[in-house]
Motif scaffolding. Sequence first.
Motif, PDB file in Angstrom:
ATOM      1  N   VAL A 183      45.841  38.168  40.127  1.00 47.38           N
ATOM      2  CA  VAL A 183      45.420  38.916  40.978  1.00 47.38           C
ATOM      3  C   VAL A 183      45.690  40.503  40.619  1.00 47.38           C
ATOM      4  O   VAL A 183      46.391  40.415  39.371  1.00 47.38           O
ATOM      5  N   ASP A 184      45.237  41.523  41.181  1.00 48.77           N
ATOM      6  CA  ASP A 184      45.777  42.837  40.804  1.00 48.77           C
ATOM      7  C   ASP A 184      45.347  43.467  42.370  1.00 48.77           C
ATOM      8  O   ASP A 184      44.857  42.992  43.043  1.00 48.77           O
ATOM      9  N   ASP A 185      45.843  44.838  42.128  1.00 45.66           N
ATOM     10  CA  ASP A 185      45.437  45.732  43.623  1.00 45.66           C
ATOM     11  C   ASP A 185      44.110  45.912  43.640  1.00 45.66           C
ATOM     12  O   ASP A 185      43.580  45.938  44.566  1.00 45.66           O
ATOM     13  N   VAL A 186      43.661  46.426  42.720  1.00 46.39           N
ATOM     14  CA  VAL A 186      42.206  46.693  42.401  1.00 46.39           C
ATOM     15  C   VAL A 186      41.676  46.286  41.150  1.00 46.39           C
ATOM     16  O   VAL A 186      42.410  46.716  40.007  1.00 46.39           O
ATOM     17  N   ILE A 187      40.520  45.832  41.017  1.00 47.95           N
ATOM     18  CA  ILE A 187      40.035  45.664  39.680  1.00 47.95           C
ATOM     19  C   ILE A 187      38.515  46.056  39.830  1.00 47.95           C
ATOM     20  O   ILE A 187      37.563  45.799  40.600  1.00 47.95           O
ATOM     21  N   THR A 188      38.214  46.693  38.536  1.00 48.31           N
ATOM     22  CA  THR A 188      36.866  47.293  38.105  1.00 48.31           C
ATOM     23  C   THR A 188      36.324  46.442  37.365  1.00 48.31           C
ATOM     24  O   THR A 188      35.131  45.529  37.654  1.00 48.31           O
ATOM     25  N   THR A 189      36.869  46.531  36.267  1.00 53.44           N
ATOM     26  CA  THR A 189      36.271  45.855  34.874  1.00 53.44           C
ATOM     27  C   THR A 189      36.937  44.584  34.349  1.00 53.44           C
ATOM     28  O   THR A 189      36.712  43.758  33.528  1.00 53.44           O
ATOM     29  N   ALA A 190      38.324  44.501  34.866  1.00 55.01           N
ATOM     30  CA  ALA A 190      39.318  43.637  34.532  1.00 55.01           C
ATOM     31  C   ALA A 190      39.729  43.731  32.905  1.00 55.01           C
ATOM     32  O   ALA A 190      40.393  42.813  32.388  1.00 55.01           O
ATOM     33  N   ARG A 191      39.628  44.818  32.255  1.00 55.71           N
ATOM     34  CA  ARG A 191      39.647  45.124  30.966  1.00 55.71           C
ATOM     35  C   ARG A 191      41.348  45.175  30.627  1.00 55.71           C
ATOM     36  O   ARG A 191      41.913  44.677  29.797  1.00 55.71           O
ATOM     37  N   ASN A 192      42.088  45.697  31.682  1.00 59.91           N
ATOM     38  CA  ASN A 192      43.701  45.616  31.482  1.00 59.91           C
ATOM     39  C   ASN A 192      44.079  43.962  31.534  1.00 59.91           C
ATOM     40  O   ASN A 192      45.040  43.879  30.795  1.00 59.91           O
ATOM     41  N   LEU A 193      43.364  43.383  32.215  1.00 58.30           N
ATOM     42  CA  LEU A 193      43.981  41.966  32.277  1.00 58.30           C
ATOM     43  C   LEU A 193      43.640  41.153  31.022  1.00 58.30           C
ATOM     44  O   LEU A 193      44.515  40.475  30.609  1.00 58.30           O
ATOM     45  N   LEU A 194      42.643  41.474  30.640  1.00 56.53           N
ATOM     46  CA  LEU A 194      42.035  40.981  29.417  1.00 56.53           C
ATOM     47  C   LEU A 194      42.962  41.301  28.172  1.00 56.53           C
ATOM     48  O   LEU A 194      43.358  40.576  27.386  1.00 56.53           O
ATOM     49  N   LEU A 195      42.988  42.590  28.148  1.00 56.16           N
ATOM     50  CA  LEU A 195      43.968  43.374  27.038  1.00 56.16           C
ATOM     51  C   LEU A 195      45.562  42.727  27.187  1.00 56.16           C
ATOM     52  O   LEU A 195      46.098  42.608  25.889  1.00 56.16           O
ATOM     53  N   ALA A 196      46.015  42.209  28.235  1.00 51.98           N
ATOM     54  CA  ALA A 196      47.250  41.827  28.568  1.00 51.98           C
ATOM     55  C   ALA A 196      47.479  40.378  28.067  1.00 51.98           C
ATOM     56  O   ALA A 196      48.658  39.719  27.929  1.00 51.98           O
ATOM     57  N   GLY A 197      46.426  39.900  27.821  1.00 46.13           N
ATOM     58  CA  GLY A 197      46.180  38.278  27.318  1.00 46.13           C
ATOM     59  C   GLY A 197      46.637  37.264  28.486  1.00 46.13           C
ATOM     60  O   GLY A 197      47.115  36.303  28.162  1.00 46.13           O
TER      61      GLY A 197
END
Length: 199
Positions: A183-197
């Motif tokens: 989950v996240d508070d707001v997701i647009t591209t989900a890039r940060n989640l993917l970078l975090a592994g």
Amino acid sequence: VSRRVAETQRTYGAWLRRGENDLRSLASGLQSEERLLLENSSMTSIEFLLRFGKLLAMSAKDDLKEMLLAKSVRTGDFTLASGAKSDLYVDCRVTAMDNHGAKWVGECGWELVREKIEAEGLEVDAIGGMTMGADPISLVVGMASADHEKALQVFTVRKEPKGHGRGKQIEGNFKEGDKVVVVDDVITTARNLLLAGVP
């Protein structure tokens, strides 16, 4: 029947079975909306119980929506984490970290997750996401799930591994091979989640 409606039925069902006829005697313990409903009501006991139960069952979602609109949604000229421009910005943290908002996020979030798990027969071990946007959301959803047979543990993902201690990037109750809800508070591209592994 939702948990909130079931709680209402247990609380007021026992009272109704004692044969009391004056519903207005309940008003002292109710919030203003429910009290108004009683004072202007000519409903039977069963009609009241059904309508009051429905009101309770829907109030968390309605209250959360109102708080998000009042506290989190902003218009203007914004640059998102993805670099994209937007005239709309949603700062969910001020709602998710509000004492009432956190309760509603937990109730509504767990209801959505549980419905998905049950509808698709999923096995899920934990819920979490990128710190810090996901932290208050995953925590309260995990807390709301605690009494359920499919209760979720909670984890958080750092943007980079710690430079000391155990050097972990994923903190909390998470182990290799776990199946998770991200989950996240707001997701647009989900890039940060993917970078975090995040798995």
